[in-house]
Write a protein that holds these residues in place. Structure first.
Motif, PDB file in Angstrom:
ATOM      1  N   SER B 145       0.846  -1.195   0.000  1.00 31.52           N
ATOM      2  CA  SER B 145       0.000   0.000   0.000  1.00 31.52           C
ATOM      3  C   SER B 145       0.886   1.251   0.000  1.00 31.52           C
ATOM      4  CB  SER B 145      -0.882   0.000   1.243  1.00 31.52           C
ATOM      5  OG  SER B 145      -0.073   0.198   2.389  1.00 31.52           O
ATOM      6  N   SER B 146       0.266   2.409  -0.248  1.00 29.84           N
ATOM      7  CA  SER B 146       1.023   3.670  -0.269  1.00 29.84           C
ATOM      8  C   SER B 146       1.733   3.902   1.055  1.00 29.84           C
ATOM      9  CB  SER B 146       0.082   4.844  -0.534  1.00 29.84           C
ATOM     10  OG  SER B 146      -0.522   4.700  -1.774  1.00 29.84           O
ATOM     11  N   THR B 171       4.355  13.338   4.573  1.00 30.92           N
ATOM     12  CA  THR B 171       3.013  12.741   4.642  1.00 30.92           C
ATOM     13  C   THR B 171       2.167  13.081   3.422  1.00 30.92           C
ATOM     14  OG1 THR B 171       2.235  14.656   5.906  1.00 30.92           O
ATOM     15  CG2 THR B 171       2.989  12.753   7.173  1.00 30.92           C
ATOM     16  N   ASP B 175      -2.972   8.580   3.687  1.00 27.29           N
ATOM     17  CA  ASP B 175      -4.225   8.672   4.421  1.00 27.29           C
ATOM     18  C   ASP B 175      -3.922   9.033   5.886  1.00 27.29           C
ATOM     19  OD1 ASP B 175      -3.819   6.354   6.068  1.00 27.29           O
ATOM     20  OD2 ASP B 175      -4.344   5.105   4.359  1.00 27.29           O
ATOM     21  N   PRO B 176      -4.941   9.500   6.631  1.00 36.14           N
ATOM     22  CA  PRO B 176      -4.685  10.006   7.989  1.00 36.14           C
ATOM     23  C   PRO B 176      -3.985   8.998   8.907  1.00 36.14           C
ATOM     24  CG  PRO B 176      -6.891  10.598   7.290  1.00 36.14           C
ATOM     25  CD  PRO B 176      -6.343   9.704   6.234  1.00 36.14           C
ATOM     26  N   TYR B 177      -4.298   7.706   8.759  1.00 35.46           N
ATOM     27  CA  TYR B 177      -3.684   6.699   9.631  1.00 35.46           C
ATOM     28  C   TYR B 177      -2.168   6.655   9.431  1.00 35.46           C
ATOM     29  CZ  TYR B 177      -2.130   2.153  11.285  1.00 35.46           C
ATOM     30  OH  TYR B 177      -1.410   1.155  11.888  1.00 35.46           O
ATOM     31  N   ASP B 270     -10.866  20.258   2.544  1.00 38.81           N
ATOM     32  CA  ASP B 270     -11.818  19.137   2.557  1.00 38.81           C
ATOM     33  C   ASP B 270     -13.229  19.576   2.175  1.00 38.81           C
ATOM     34  OD1 ASP B 270      -9.694  17.579   3.433  1.00 38.81           O
ATOM     35  OD2 ASP B 270     -10.144  17.989   5.533  1.00 38.81           O
TER      36      ASP B 270
END
Lengths: 267, 328
Positions: B145-146, B171, B175-177, B270
């Protein structure tokens, strides 16, 4: 030395990840060499040509062309593989990470060049086997050592040419057109398919291309055409001594220029 | 100056010439010093010159003027010395060989950085465990995964255990995680445990605020301010910010009558629009600002907060850190 070996190992693993590419390397030696034989048969109707013999020193046209075609593989893989080596790293996104490591880029290029020389040698070995089995080319063990000697001299010079091709890619990015042009020029001015004595200009320009002397020597060894072993090897060595430092210098100058202009990682 | 084991820049300049007489001063006389073991942030919007600065320090660009010393080595005089002391991590996925496995990638880069053969296997084992990638060690990178790819990029950056790290937008696109994982890793592992000297560039103010001991604001190639996050926030003349979160398009012209009361920061994130007005008396502005917003968009919430680094950046430069913003 470890960097060079790791570079070769990396390139091999990446090649093996593409099965179609492997198929290309297996099939294309045959596809490359057979048209040369058919071309010879169509042109002269057999193996011998007296008109050709007057120019080339041997009347065996098909073996002459086969040797030119087979061993020019080294020239073209050097130009293409080293020209595209850094281009591929640009596409992978790894060029900047390689160039920010404490390894001089020429060592990485050398690793890539050696890997491609190994590939070319496999390619050439398959072609020679085809020619020996089906087209009457004879090779004795006593011919192999001098052949290897001249091939090494040829490859050293070709690495110099490859450094220049890599530098060109660094400079102009999409170098396919230039590399094609380079290839056509080499075809024109080296005795791959015909003796360069056919025209005064081809004869003059061929004198500075290492492949010319390598082909003279290899034909001398394989076909028994008379050639001066010492003189040919000294000229090849002399060209190597000029072209390798020139390639290194040109690459370093162009690398510096791209770092000044900020175009290193541009596509 | 050559004694520093951190990073020191003095009047560093990098100019890109586009056409005749048309040039961009991407880095324009930048000077600062990063102490050994410091986590230093370079905060600025896209195009501020952060990446150009990182490339000058990592010897991928040759500066036009000034000096840059990295770990005691001059980037111009001793680029190989600089490279031995540096690990460079960039955001985005394309910095690994996707057709190779994590072990093969790390093995290759260990060779490039001269990690002794006898130590390479152990080092790779340690890094894969550290980044929680041990189970994936024989998978091709293209199948990760990325976030895993970025973890592997970190492992690659650390393979030769460099004392100094240049981390450029770490970052970006995560994704946020995984973004949270990377931030925590930089702060606790790289900074606090391994005591690396770190220059981190980002355009995320929260990231810089959370991680960095000192921050330099970079804009148009220049350093506009440099201090701790706390002291940078103290530079705001107003101590409070009125924030209205809404949905809809508003431009700064709508607030032309409010400029005299404080600094306006209009941003989008967002899908929401944030109107932030720095002021000493938010109560006095509340009805006026909400009325302007309500005429043009749907108000979702109104709050009074403390100034953020973004507010300070807008106050000092007149520009926003975000791409899709207008401000005044």
């Amino acid at each position: 030395m470890r960097v060079i070996i790791e570079e070769m190992r990396k390139d091999l693993k990446i090649l093996l990840a593409y099965p179609v590419e492997i198929a290309f390397w297996i099939i294309s030696p045959l596809l490359w060499v057979v048209p040369l034989v058919f071309q010879g048969r169509a042109l002269i109707g057999g193996l011998q040509s007296s008109a050709f013999g007057a120019l080339a020193g041997t009347s065996e046209y098909i073996p002459y062309v086969l040797i030119g075609g087979i061993f020019s593989t080294y020239m073209f893989t050097a130009v293409w593989s080293m020209g595209n080596a850094l281009r591929n790293e640009m596409f992978y996104g790894t060029l900047e990470h390689i160039l920010s490591s404490p390894v001089r880029p020429l060592r990485i290029l050398l690793g890539k060049a050696l890997f491609n020389s190994l590939l070319s040698t496999c390619f050439v070995a398959v072609q020679i086997t085809i020619c020996v089995l089906f087209f009457g080319l004879t090779i004795t063990l006593t011919k192999i050592l001098p052949m290897v000697f001249f091939l090494i001299l040829l490859m050293i010079g070709l690495y110099g040419v490859g450094f220049i091709a890599a530098a060109l890619t660094l400079l102009i990015k999409e170098a396919h057109g230039v590399l094609h042009l380079f290839e056509y020029i080499l075809f024109l001015f080296t005795p791959i398919r015909y003796p360069v004595e056919v025209h005064p200009i081809t004869r003059a320009v061929s004198a500075i291309i290492p492949l010319t002397y390598a082909l003279v020597a290899l034909r001398g060894i394989l076909l028994g055409v008379e050639f001066d072993f010492a003189r040919t090897s000294l000229i090849l060595l002399g060209i190597d001594m000029l072209i390798v430092p020139a390639g290194i210098w040109i690459f370093a100058a162009i690398e510096r220029r791209t770092k000044q202009r900020g175009t290193l990682a541009e596509y | 100056m050559l004694q520093t084991r951190g990073i020191e820049l003095k009047n560093l300049v990098k100019v890109f010439k586009k056409k005749k007489k048309d040039e961009v001063r991407a880095v324009d006389g930048v000077s600062f010093r990063i102490a050994e073991g410091e986590l230093f942030g370079l905060l600025g919007p896209n195009g501020a010159g952060k990446t150009t600065l990182i490339k000058c320090l990592s010897t991928l660009l040759i500066p036009d003027d000034g000096t840059a010393i990295v770990g005691g080595c001059d980037v111009n005089a001793d680029p190989l010395g600089v490279r031995r002391k540096l690990g460079v991590l960039t955001g985005g996925e394309r910095s690994l060989y996707w057709k190779l496995t994590p072990v093969e990638n790390l093995n290759y880069f260990a060779a490039l950085y001269g990690v002794p053969r006898s130590e390479t296997k152990e080092r790779i084992h340690y890094l894969l465990e550290l980044m929680d990638l041990f189970d994936k060690k024989h998978e091709r990178v293209e199948r990760l995964s990325s976030g895993m790819k970025q973890k592997l990029s970190i492992a690659r950056t650390l393979v030769h255990d460099p004392p100094i790290l240049l981390i450029d937008e770490p970052t970006l696109g995560l994704d946020p995680y995984f973004a949270r994982f990377i931030r925590t890793f930089i702060k606790t592992e790289l900074h606090e445990q391994l005591k690396k000297t770190i220059l981190l560039t980002t355009h995320y103010m929260d990231e810089a605020d959370e991680l960095c001991e000192r921050i330099a604001f970079m804009y148009n190639g220049k350093i506009k301010a440099l201090d701790t996050p706390h002291l940078l926030k103290k530079r705001m003349p107003q101590e409070q910010v009125l924030e209205v979160k809404c949905v809809g398009d508003i431009d700064d012209q709508a607030f032309s009558s409010m400029h005299e009361y404080g600094t306006l920061n209009l941003s989008k994130q967002d899908g929401f629009t944030y109107v932030r007005m720095s002021t000493e008396n938010p109560e006095d502005l509340l009805s006026g600002v909400v009325e302007i917003v309500r005429d043009r968009a749907r108000v979702l919430s109104v709050s009074v907060t403390s100034p953020t680094l973004e507010d300070v950046f807008v106050h000092l430069t007149g520009a926003s850190l975000k791409d899709d913003t207008t401000q005044q």
